[in-house]
Enzyme design. Structure first.
Site, PDB file in Angstrom:
ATOM      1  CG  ASP A 279      -1.964  -1.056   1.174  1.00  0.00           C
ATOM      2  OD1 ASP A 279      -1.988  -1.813   0.187  1.00  0.00           O
ATOM      3  OD2 ASP A 279      -2.792  -1.145   2.105  1.00  0.00           O
TER       4      ASP A 279
ATOM      5  CG  ASP B 254     -12.379  -3.368  -1.828  1.00  0.00           C
ATOM      6  OD1 ASP B 254     -11.518  -4.220  -2.126  1.00  0.00           O
ATOM      7  OD2 ASP B 254     -12.130  -2.152  -1.775  1.00  0.00           O
TER       8      ASP B 254
END
Lengths: 252, 212
Positions: free
Chosen positions: A11, A130
């Site tokens: 990330d 997601d």
């Protein structure tokens, strides 16, 4: 035989590596290019960068990180996060990304998936989904890094994304992400048993057995993990040795 | 030597150049690696590389849209027989034709057609990831062991008509052509520029290759 892929994910915020637990509580821990080089040398099959930079003013940092990584690592690189337009995809590909993952923009407007895959080829477009369980046997799609709920069925959405030209699905369980309790194999299996494109499992890895189960129970073609690699719980080579011992075909 | 990587807008150009530079460094760094679509550069080239990602029709069209590019390629590769390497779609373009979003003519330098990989419930399409190849003995694969993994990503494959033009194969839902060869013309379905050290080794071999 085609190998199951192990994909470490970094990330990236403003050009620096972070990893969130349940997408909050970010801990800064390093330079993405240096991290990528380590993973590359350890035998990662691909690399993934998820850009979580809030302000689009700071996107240039990401392009720079992508460019430097592509210059140093001769394995495929997927980049996602904040990809909203064809121009965003084009810039990432020209910076050196091999695949671009789209998330919120694909949910908002599904034609973006077909537009992107027509222009750059299916195999370049990853649709990142997601998903969160809302009731028994039912998962919904979440957007904006997991903050916004939609009423879209996650399994249906994955199938539709494949029809529209996605080359791959990156399926993250919001329930499992950061918990180290294993992938949501029920969700994974629901998708992988019906879909004809590769699915990357994401969210929840804590043990080597979890990785194994993502393949054998979840049916994933590839496994994505962040914290277990990033914080040194396991090395990529340890993961591969373990899977190979369980007769799973991996690239050693 | 001057190595020209053809620029017709293919997205992976940068990666291909970097991988060739890395292989070149391993060999002492004496080659000049250039990205260009200019006819005069191609005429000066010692070896020519054609990368490719995206659809067959788009790649073909992009090449045909560049003034004198195709004619120069024919002149330099087919007539003058300069060593050539096509990668992925850059290899598929060597075929007679492709059946991908309609029907498109290829270069017709290696007989055969590009068709969709056979569908099978256990085999996801695209064929994406690392798969091992088997190859025939050839200088291009020297110092590489058989069954090594290379990175593939494609939904269509090159059904080569004459088996002697097949240099390497891999297995998926059906046998897949992994590399083709015809005199000075070489092509790989996999991406050497994304195949880590195996890919770099193969590129080194190409840089050192002098087709007889």
């Amino acid at each position: 035989m085609l190998k199951k892929r192990i994909i470490p994910c970094l990330d990236v915020d403003n050009g620096r590596v972070v990893k969130g637990v349940n997408f909050v509580d970010l801990i800064d821990a390093g330079d993405p290019v240096e991290q990528a080089k380590i993973y590359n040398n350890e035998g990662a099959d691909e690399l993934c960068f998820l850009d979580i930079t809030a302000s689009s003013d700071n996107r240039d940092n990401l392009f720079d990180v992508v460019k430097k990584t592509a210059e140093n690592c001769f394995i495929p690189l997927t980049v996602g996060g904040g990809v909203r337009t064809i121009d965003d995809i084009s810039k990432l590909l020209h910076s050196g990304a091999d695949k671009v993952s789209i998330n919120t923009a694909a949910v908002k407007d599904k034609t973006f998936i077909s537009e992107a895959s027509n222009k750059y080829g299916s195999s370049t477009i990853v649709v990142a989904v997601d998903a969160k369980q809302v009731k028994e046997e039912k998962w919904n799609v979440f957007t904006h890094g997991g903050r916004n709920e939609t009423d879209i069925d996650a399994v249906e959405f994955c199938l539709e994304a494949a029809e529209l030209g996605a080359g791959e699905i990156l399926l993250t369980s919001m329930d499992k992400d950061g918990t180290k309790s294993g992938f949501d194999n029920k969700l994974l299996n629901k998708v992988t048993s019906k879909i004809n494109i590769p699915v990357i499992a994401s969210g929840g890895v804590g043990t080597l057995q979890h990785l194994h189960d993502g393949i054998t129970i979840g049916g994933a073609s590839a496994l994505l993990a962040a914290s277990i690699f990033h914080f040194g719980d396991f090395s990529i080579s340890e993961v591969k040795r373990f899977l190979a011992e369980q007769n799973i075909s991996v690239r050693i | 030597m001057k190595i020209v990587i053809i620029n017709y807008g293919a997205g992976n150009l940068h990666s291909v150049k970097k991988s060739f530079e890395s292989a070149n460094l391993n060999l002492g760094g004496t080659n000049d690696i250039v990205i260009s679509s200019d006819a005069s550069e191609l005429k000066e080239a010692d070896k020519i590389v054609l990368p490719g990602v995206g659809s067959f029709g788009d790649c073909k069209q992009a090449i045909m849209n560049i003034d004198k590019l195709f004619e120069t390629l024919v002149e330099q590769i087919v007539i003058k027989k300069k060593p050539f390497m096509g990668i992925c779609v850059g290899m598929q373009l060597l075929a007679d034709k492709a059946h991908e979003f309609g029907e498109h003519d290829g270069f017709g330098w290696i007989s055969g057609e590009v068709i969709k990989i056979k569908q099978h419930p256990e085999f996801k399409i695209p064929h994406m990831g690392w798969n091992e190849i088997k190859f025939n003995a050839h200088p291009l694969f020297q110092n590489l062991q058989s069954n090594l993994d290379f990175y593939f990503v494609h939904s269509f494959h090159f059904k080569v008509l004459d088996a002697k033009n097949i240099l390497a194969t891999t297995n998926y839902s059906e046998p897949i052509t992994a590399a083709v060869i015809k005199e000075n013309i070489f092509g790989t379905q996999f991406h050497p520029e994304k195949s880590h050290s195996n890919g770099i080794k193969l590129i080194e071999n190409f840089l050192q290759w002098s087709p007889s």
